[in-house]
Design a protein around this motif. Sequence first.
Motif, PDB file in Angstrom:
ATOM      1  N   ILE A   1      17.853  20.529  26.252  1.00 32.65           N
ATOM      2  CA  ILE A   1      17.203  21.664  25.598  1.00 32.65           C
ATOM      3  C   ILE A   1      16.967  22.741  26.648  1.00 32.65           C
ATOM      4  N   VAL A   2      17.305  23.975  26.309  1.00 36.03           N
ATOM      5  CA  VAL A   2      17.093  25.106  27.197  1.00 36.03           C
ATOM      6  C   VAL A   2      16.107  26.042  26.516  1.00 36.03           C
ATOM      7  N   LYS A   3      15.013  26.379  27.208  1.00 34.28           N
ATOM      8  CA  LYS A   3      14.033  27.305  26.653  1.00 34.28           C
ATOM      9  C   LYS A   3      14.445  28.720  27.027  1.00 34.28           C
ATOM     10  N   ILE A   4      14.558  29.581  26.028  1.00 38.23           N
ATOM     11  CA  ILE A   4      14.874  30.980  26.269  1.00 38.23           C
ATOM     12  C   ILE A   4      13.883  31.843  25.505  1.00 38.23           C
ATOM     13  N   ALA A   5      13.764  33.073  25.927  1.00 39.48           N
ATOM     14  CA  ALA A   5      12.845  34.014  25.285  1.00 39.48           C
ATOM     15  C   ALA A   5      13.293  34.302  23.855  1.00 39.48           C
ATOM     16  N   ASP A   6      12.327  34.590  23.001  1.00 36.56           N
ATOM     17  CA  ASP A   6      12.615  34.868  21.591  1.00 36.56           C
ATOM     18  C   ASP A   6      13.567  36.055  21.423  1.00 36.56           C
ATOM     19  N   ASP A   7      13.388  37.105  22.230  1.00 38.34           N
ATOM     20  CA  ASP A   7      14.257  38.279  22.078  1.00 38.34           C
ATOM     21  C   ASP A   7      15.696  37.972  22.500  1.00 38.34           C
ATOM     22  N   LEU A   8      15.874  37.132  23.518  1.00 40.28           N
ATOM     23  CA  LEU A   8      17.219  36.732  23.911  1.00 40.28           C
ATOM     24  C   LEU A   8      17.848  35.856  22.827  1.00 40.28           C
ATOM     25  N   HIS A   9      17.065  34.975  22.228  1.00 35.63           N
ATOM     26  CA  HIS A   9      17.585  34.140  21.141  1.00 35.63           C
ATOM     27  C   HIS A   9      18.055  35.011  19.985  1.00 35.63           C
ATOM     28  N   GLU A  10      17.309  36.063  19.685  1.00 35.33           N
ATOM     29  CA  GLU A  10      17.700  36.976  18.609  1.00 35.33           C
ATOM     30  C   GLU A  10      19.009  37.679  18.960  1.00 35.33           C
ATOM     31  N   ASP A  11      19.161  38.089  20.217  1.00 35.52           N
ATOM     32  CA  ASP A  11      20.422  38.708  20.655  1.00 35.52           C
ATOM     33  C   ASP A  11      21.582  37.729  20.503  1.00 35.52           C
ATOM     34  N   ILE A  12      21.357  36.480  20.873  1.00 31.49           N
ATOM     35  CA  ILE A  12      22.399  35.454  20.740  1.00 31.49           C
ATOM     36  C   ILE A  12      22.746  35.251  19.269  1.00 31.49           C
TER      37      ILE A  12
END
Length: 68
Positions: free
Chosen positions: A3-14
């Motif tokens: 599991i990789v934790k990423i910021a919510d805004d980066l997840h939205e970009d992805i």
Amino acid sequence: MGIVKIADDLHEDIRRASAVMCRSINAQAEFWMKMGMLAEANPGLTFHEIVRGQMTMADLSLPQPQVA
């Protein structure tokens, strides 16, 4: 697999990029990570040179442009 934790805004970009590129969210994130790793390891290459090299290593026959 982990599991990789990423910021919510980066997840939205992805998520948005994955829809455009017809990839799953995980596949899009993996693609960006792989390209980033390859770019860091090969700073003299362009994105297109990196992609072409990866396709060549996969033994994929690439079409050549028509020259007039």
